[in-house]
Design a protein around this motif. Sequence first.
Motif, PDB file in Angstrom:
ATOM      1  N   MET A   1       0.854  -1.183   0.000  1.00 41.65           N
ATOM      2  CA  MET A   1       0.000   0.000   0.000  1.00 41.65           C
ATOM      3  C   MET A   1       0.895   1.240   0.000  1.00 41.65           C
ATOM      4  SD  MET A   1      -3.003   1.237   2.642  1.00 41.65           S
ATOM      5  CE  MET A   1      -4.302   0.231   1.989  1.00 41.65           C
ATOM      6  N   GLN A   2       0.610   2.146  -0.887  1.00 41.07           N
ATOM      7  CA  GLN A   2       1.339   3.403  -0.956  1.00 41.07           C
ATOM      8  C   GLN A   2       0.967   4.271   0.252  1.00 41.07           C
ATOM      9  OE1 GLN A   2       3.533   4.592  -3.226  1.00 41.07           O
ATOM     10  NE2 GLN A   2       3.467   2.833  -4.576  1.00 41.07           N
ATOM     11  N   THR A   3       1.964   4.862   0.887  1.00 40.29           N
ATOM     12  CA  THR A   3       1.704   5.671   2.077  1.00 40.29           C
ATOM     13  C   THR A   3       0.794   6.853   1.770  1.00 40.29           C
ATOM     14  OG1 THR A   3       3.862   5.052   2.961  1.00 40.29           O
ATOM     15  CG2 THR A   3       2.792   6.974   3.944  1.00 40.29           C
ATOM     16  N   GLY A   4       1.056   7.546   0.671  1.00 41.39           N
ATOM     17  CA  GLY A   4       0.227   8.696   0.312  1.00 41.39           C
ATOM     18  C   GLY A   4      -1.212   8.288   0.063  1.00 41.39           C
ATOM     19  N   ALA A   5      -1.401   7.218  -0.675  1.00 45.07           N
ATOM     20  CA  ALA A   5      -2.757   6.738  -0.951  1.00 45.07           C
ATOM     21  C   ALA A   5      -3.441   6.316   0.342  1.00 45.07           C
ATOM     22  CB  ALA A   5      -2.719   5.572  -1.947  1.00 45.07           C
ATOM     23  N   ALA A   6      -2.700   5.622   1.206  1.00 45.36           N
ATOM     24  CA  ALA A   6      -3.282   5.173   2.482  1.00 45.36           C
ATOM     25  C   ALA A   6      -3.741   6.356   3.322  1.00 45.36           C
ATOM     26  CB  ALA A   6      -2.272   4.332   3.255  1.00 45.36           C
ATOM     27  N   LEU A   7      -2.917   7.374   3.427  1.00 49.49           N
ATOM     28  CA  LEU A   7      -3.284   8.556   4.219  1.00 49.49           C
ATOM     29  C   LEU A   7      -4.500   9.255   3.615  1.00 49.49           C
ATOM     30  CD1 LEU A   7       0.247  10.004   5.025  1.00 49.49           C
ATOM     31  CD2 LEU A   7      -1.338   8.875   6.609  1.00 49.49           C
ATOM     32  N   PHE A   8      -4.524   9.377   2.306  1.00 49.93           N
ATOM     33  CA  PHE A   8      -5.649  10.002   1.618  1.00 49.93           C
ATOM     34  C   PHE A   8      -6.938   9.226   1.874  1.00 49.93           C
ATOM     35  CE2 PHE A   8      -8.200  10.412  -2.343  1.00 49.93           C
ATOM     36  CZ  PHE A   8      -8.498  11.767  -2.242  1.00 49.93           C
ATOM     37  N   LEU A   9      -6.875   7.918   1.757  1.00 49.26           N
ATOM     38  CA  LEU A   9      -8.058   7.080   1.956  1.00 49.26           C
ATOM     39  C   LEU A   9      -8.522   7.087   3.406  1.00 49.26           C
ATOM     40  CD1 LEU A   9      -7.015   4.184  -0.407  1.00 49.26           C
ATOM     41  CD2 LEU A   9      -8.896   5.804  -0.772  1.00 49.26           C
ATOM     42  N   VAL A  10      -7.590   7.050   4.333  1.00 47.67           N
ATOM     43  CA  VAL A  10      -7.966   7.131   5.754  1.00 47.67           C
ATOM     44  C   VAL A  10      -8.659   8.457   6.020  1.00 47.67           C
ATOM     45  CG1 VAL A  10      -7.025   7.359   8.091  1.00 47.67           C
ATOM     46  CG2 VAL A  10      -6.268   5.483   6.616  1.00 47.67           C
ATOM     47  N   PHE A  11      -8.149   9.531   5.445  1.00 42.79           N
ATOM     48  CA  PHE A  11      -8.779  10.837   5.620  1.00 42.79           C
ATOM     49  C   PHE A  11     -10.227  10.808   5.122  1.00 42.79           C
ATOM     50  CE2 PHE A  11     -10.137  14.887   3.838  1.00 42.79           C
ATOM     51  CZ  PHE A  11     -10.045  15.698   4.958  1.00 42.79           C
ATOM     52  N   ILE A  12     -10.434  10.285   3.911  1.00 45.78           N
ATOM     53  CA  ILE A  12     -11.791  10.260   3.346  1.00 45.78           C
ATOM     54  C   ILE A  12     -12.730   9.429   4.214  1.00 45.78           C
ATOM     55  CG2 ILE A  12     -13.191   9.395   1.418  1.00 45.78           C
ATOM     56  CD1 ILE A  12     -11.013  10.384  -0.451  1.00 45.78           C
ATOM     57  N   VAL A  13     -12.289   8.251   4.617  1.00 40.48           N
ATOM     58  CA  VAL A  13     -13.146   7.374   5.428  1.00 40.48           C
ATOM     59  C   VAL A  13     -13.476   8.036   6.760  1.00 40.48           C
ATOM     60  CG1 VAL A  13     -13.224   5.181   6.674  1.00 40.48           C
ATOM     61  CG2 VAL A  13     -12.419   5.235   4.304  1.00 40.48           C
ATOM     62  N   LEU A  14     -12.479   8.566   7.445  1.00 41.37           N
ATOM     63  CA  LEU A  14     -12.722   9.205   8.746  1.00 41.37           C
ATOM     64  C   LEU A  14     -13.583  10.458   8.602  1.00 41.37           C
ATOM     65  CD1 LEU A  14      -9.279   8.787  10.549  1.00 41.37           C
ATOM     66  CD2 LEU A  14     -11.402   7.480  10.898  1.00 41.37           C
ATOM     67  N   GLN A  15     -13.349  11.208   7.544  1.00 42.56           N
ATOM     68  CA  GLN A  15     -14.163  12.404   7.304  1.00 42.56           C
ATOM     69  C   GLN A  15     -15.623  12.028   7.107  1.00 42.56           C
ATOM     70  OE1 GLN A  15     -14.101  14.278   3.388  1.00 42.56           O
ATOM     71  NE2 GLN A  15     -13.677  16.226   4.423  1.00 42.56           N
ATOM     72  N   ARG A  16     -15.886  11.051   6.263  1.00 37.11           N
ATOM     73  CA  ARG A  16     -17.266  10.671   5.983  1.00 37.11           C
ATOM     74  C   ARG A  16     -17.945  10.068   7.216  1.00 37.11           C
ATOM     75  NH1 ARG A  16     -15.701  13.326   1.902  1.00 37.11           N
ATOM     76  NH2 ARG A  16     -16.764  13.069  -0.070  1.00 37.11           N
ATOM     77  N   LEU A  17     -17.228   9.246   7.981  1.00 39.34           N
ATOM     78  CA  LEU A  17     -17.814   8.683   9.202  1.00 39.34           C
ATOM     79  C   LEU A  17     -18.127   9.779  10.218  1.00 39.34           C
ATOM     80  CD1 LEU A  17     -15.692   5.439   9.660  1.00 39.34           C
ATOM     81  CD2 LEU A  17     -18.095   5.604   8.940  1.00 39.34           C
ATOM     82  N   SER A  18     -17.214  10.735  10.372  1.00 43.02           N
ATOM     83  CA  SER A  18     -17.474  11.830  11.319  1.00 43.02           C
ATOM     84  C   SER A  18     -18.641  12.682  10.844  1.00 43.02           C
ATOM     85  CB  SER A  18     -16.226  12.672  11.545  1.00 43.02           C
ATOM     86  OG  SER A  18     -15.854  13.370  10.376  1.00 43.02           O
ATOM     87  N   GLU A  19     -18.759  12.876   9.541  1.00 40.12           N
ATOM     88  CA  GLU A  19     -19.881  13.650   9.013  1.00 40.12           C
ATOM     89  C   GLU A  19     -21.211  12.934   9.248  1.00 40.12           C
ATOM     90  OE1 GLU A  19     -19.010  14.575   4.957  1.00 40.12           O
ATOM     91  OE2 GLU A  19     -17.744  16.269   5.518  1.00 40.12           O
ATOM     92  N   LEU A  20     -21.215  11.608   9.133  1.00 36.89           N
ATOM     93  CA  LEU A  20     -22.446  10.868   9.424  1.00 36.89           C
ATOM     94  C   LEU A  20     -22.855  11.023  10.882  1.00 36.89           C
ATOM     95  CD1 LEU A  20     -21.975   7.590   7.351  1.00 36.89           C
ATOM     96  CD2 LEU A  20     -23.617   9.449   6.932  1.00 36.89           C
ATOM     97  N   MET A  21     -21.876  11.046  11.784  1.00 38.77           N
ATOM     98  CA  MET A  21     -22.191  11.248  13.207  1.00 38.77           C
ATOM     99  C   MET A  21     -22.730  12.658  13.447  1.00 38.77           C
ATOM    100  SD  MET A  21     -19.299   9.107  15.321  1.00 38.77           S
ATOM    101  CE  MET A  21     -17.911   9.994  14.654  1.00 38.77           C
TER     102      MET A  21
END
Length: 164
Positions: free
Chosen positions: A1-21
């Motif tokens: 897994m590319q570090t940059g891609a991993a960080l980007f994807l973690v950001f998107i997932v955490l952002q969307r989950l926090s927005e749902l809350m």
Amino acid sequence: MQTGAALFLVFIVLQRLSELMIARINTRRLMAQGAYEVGAGHYPAMVLMHSTWILCLVVFGHDSAIAWGWLAAFIVLQALRIWILAALGRRWTTRIIILPQPLVKRGPFRYLRHPNYMLVVAEVIVAPMVLGLVWVAVIFTVLNAAMLYVRFTAEERALSPHRG
């Protein structure tokens, strides 16, 4: 897994989950103030579409190199997201919740009726492009356009009596 891609994807997932809350909290609060929901029937399809979009980003983009120009565009979109959320405050939600009060007319809402929808259209294109996933951008842009047609129609109909 590319570090940059991993960080980007973690950001998107955490952002969307926090927005749902945040959306769930705001929805409950608005409903307690006498608000009502419209267009609830399409909401599960919208959640499924966005969840599938994120899943495609993760599955097909986890080992991608970052396209830095697209990442810069994505960062600009996040500034717009913050501006939109700040303007709506406790009235922001992922559902169409109608509160019998005057509409928000500050921030980007001074210039556009639905800046959040414009933001989502851009993000559905830009986020996959950060990972070089052109086909994800194309497919989900088409699906999102169909979803927004349904959503926009329902929201405009519900908001029309509240426009001054």
